[in-house]
Design an enzyme around this catalytic site. Structure first.
Site, PDB file in Angstrom:
ATOM      1  N   TYR A 145       0.826  -1.206   0.000  1.00 15.67           N
ATOM      2  CA  TYR A 145       0.000   0.000   0.000  1.00 15.67           C
ATOM      3  C   TYR A 145       0.863   1.260   0.000  1.00 15.67           C
ATOM      4  CZ  TYR A 145      -4.699  -1.916   0.804  1.00 15.67           C
ATOM      5  OH  TYR A 145      -5.907  -2.529   0.675  1.00 15.67           O
ATOM      6  N   ASP A 227      -2.595 -18.271  -0.008  1.00 19.38           N
ATOM      7  CA  ASP A 227      -3.564 -18.964  -0.881  1.00 19.38           C
ATOM      8  C   ASP A 227      -4.260 -20.093  -0.117  1.00 19.38           C
ATOM      9  OD1 ASP A 227      -1.068 -20.168  -0.836  1.00 19.38           O
ATOM     10  OD2 ASP A 227      -0.990 -20.644  -2.970  1.00 19.38           O
ATOM     11  N   ASP A 251      -6.362  -7.111   3.811  1.00 21.60           N
ATOM     12  CA  ASP A 251      -7.475  -6.452   3.121  1.00 21.60           C
ATOM     13  C   ASP A 251      -8.331  -7.503   2.428  1.00 21.60           C
ATOM     14  OD1 ASP A 251      -8.980  -4.300   1.970  1.00 21.60           O
ATOM     15  OD2 ASP A 251      -7.935  -4.690   0.083  1.00 21.60           O
ATOM     16  N   ASP A 255     -12.303  -9.358   3.699  1.00 24.26           N
ATOM     17  CA  ASP A 255     -13.535  -9.352   2.897  1.00 24.26           C
ATOM     18  C   ASP A 255     -14.048 -10.787   2.769  1.00 24.26           C
ATOM     19  OD1 ASP A 255     -13.315  -6.599   2.426  1.00 24.26           O
ATOM     20  OD2 ASP A 255     -13.872  -6.791   0.318  1.00 24.26           O
TER      21      ASP A 255
END
Ligand code: IPM
Ligand code: MG
Length: 378
Positions: A145, A227, A251, A255
């Site tokens: 980021y 993963d 992040d 979700d």
């Protein structure tokens, strides 16, 4: 016993559904403040696209000053299609990223719990999700980021690049937060990385291992590749307790993890630094597709306000009361578009906020139980 404590809160409703869900959080906060003898002093400021449109900056100086001066910050959401043109140089999201760095909010805590009343709503088999209760500790001020990025000429045209960097110092401090939280919970910690490919992940892995070995020998640590972690999260979520991971992986995984709770609209988050005000915001974004329709779920925002009461304001009884009110309303069968269940009434954003506020005003709360000062993880 009623303790009079006043708190200064910076309110940053932002974009999309941000202002709608924020209004409901304030409704509930006013009720618990009243009930437990606290005084709330709020200052509303611009952030994100709303600020870009008005003053051409996604984080105006005035907003930053108000945040620095506050005991805590409540933020709705930033961003939306209006500002999504990839060729734009100033974007709403930059306001939030700058706020996180300016205030040193390196630890983002995202608890994900399957409320028993939500088991039928979750789009995964009940036997998979029942009992899932995890906490993602996401590094928030480093990684890809914030690494160098840009565009350069390339033999095949233009090449764009982003850089994922981590220093030992950055990894150590987030590992300590995770270690402390794991110690307060089950004592199990999973560090998520991509150490089979990324150099930054190899440093991440060895640093987390060292911090745990030297400073948290009681914590049982394991490492999982990102993963595989993405798969385990929905295949056997109950095997996780505390997870610690980098900015980008956190992040994405949060979700995904929100599906376990029934809806992203239910999830709160806290962003903390080593001192200064904490920032509390729902995990969901500005949801432009439903903005202005009165159907956004305010529970993520309300639950974020509860975390703010607990960790920044030390209003433990108020925090417990808000969380109990949310649980009670869900148990009562109140539903919204994102957590709809056949045969159960669908509420609007304002109705849901009011129902939770009413429950918060009436619930029996044993104040004796709430005298302990909560342990702030950073
Ligand atoms: C989040 C959001 C933000 C992020 C955006 C809005 C900048 O997705 O808090 O998860 O990527 O950190
Ligand atoms: Mg996100």
């Amino acid at each position: 016993m009623v303790v009079e404590v006043s708190a200064k809160i910076a309110l940053l409703p932002g974009d999309g559904i941000g202002p709608e869900v924020m209004a409901e959080a304030i409704k509930v906060l006013n009720v618990v403040a009243d009930r437990f003898g606290h005084v709330l002093e709020v200052e509303e400021k611009l952030v994100g696209g709303a600020a870009l449109d008005r003053v051409n900056s996604p984080l105006p100086d005035e907003t930053l000053a108000s945040c620095r001066d506050a005991d805590a910050i409540l933020l709705g959401a930033v961003g939306g299609p209006k500002w999504d043109d990839p060729e734009r140089s100033i974007r709403p999201e930059q306001g939030l990223l700058r706020l996180r760095t300016e205030l040193g909010l390196f630890a983002n805590l995202r608890p994900v719990r399957v409320h028993p009343a939500m088991v039928g709503v979750v789009p995964l088999r009940p036997d998979i999700v029942e009992g899932a209760d995890l906490l993602v500790v996401r590094e928030l001020t480093g990684g890809i980021y914030f690494g160098a990025r840009g565009r350069r000429e390339h033999a095949s045209g233009v090449q764009a690049f982003d850089t994922m960097t981590y220093s030992t110092g950055e990894i150590e401090r987030i590992a300590r937060v995770a270690g402390r939280l794991a110690g307060q919970r089950s004592g199990r910690l999973t560090s998520v990385d991509k150490a089979n490919i990324l150099e930054s992940s190899r440093l991440w892995r060895s640093t987390v291992s060292r911090v745990m070995r030297d400073e948290f020998p009681e914590v049982q640590l394991d490492h999982v590749l990102v993963d595989a972690a993405a798969m385990y999260l929905i295949q056997r979520p109950t095997c996780f307790d505390v997870l610690v991971t980098s900015n980008l992986f956190g992040d994405i995984l949060t979700d995904e993890a929100s599906v376990l709770a029934g809806s992203m609209g239910l999830l709160p988050s806290a962003s903390l630094g080593s001192d200064g005000p904490g920032l509390y915001e729902p995990v969901h974004g500005s949801a432009p597709d439903i903005a202005g329709r009165g159907i956004a779920n305010p529970i993520g925002m309300i639950a974020s306000a509860a975390l703010m009461c607990r960790w920044s304001l030390k209003w433990t009884a108020a925090a417990d009361c808000i969380e109990a009110a949310v649980a009670c309303v869900l148990e009562d069968g109140a539903r919204m578009a994102d957590i709809a269940e056949s045969g159960k009434p669908l509420f609007s954003t304002a109705e849901m906020g009011t129902k939770i506020a009413e429950a918060a005003a009436q619930l029996e709360v044993d104040t004796e139980e709430h005298q302990e000062t909560p342990c702030v993880p950073t």
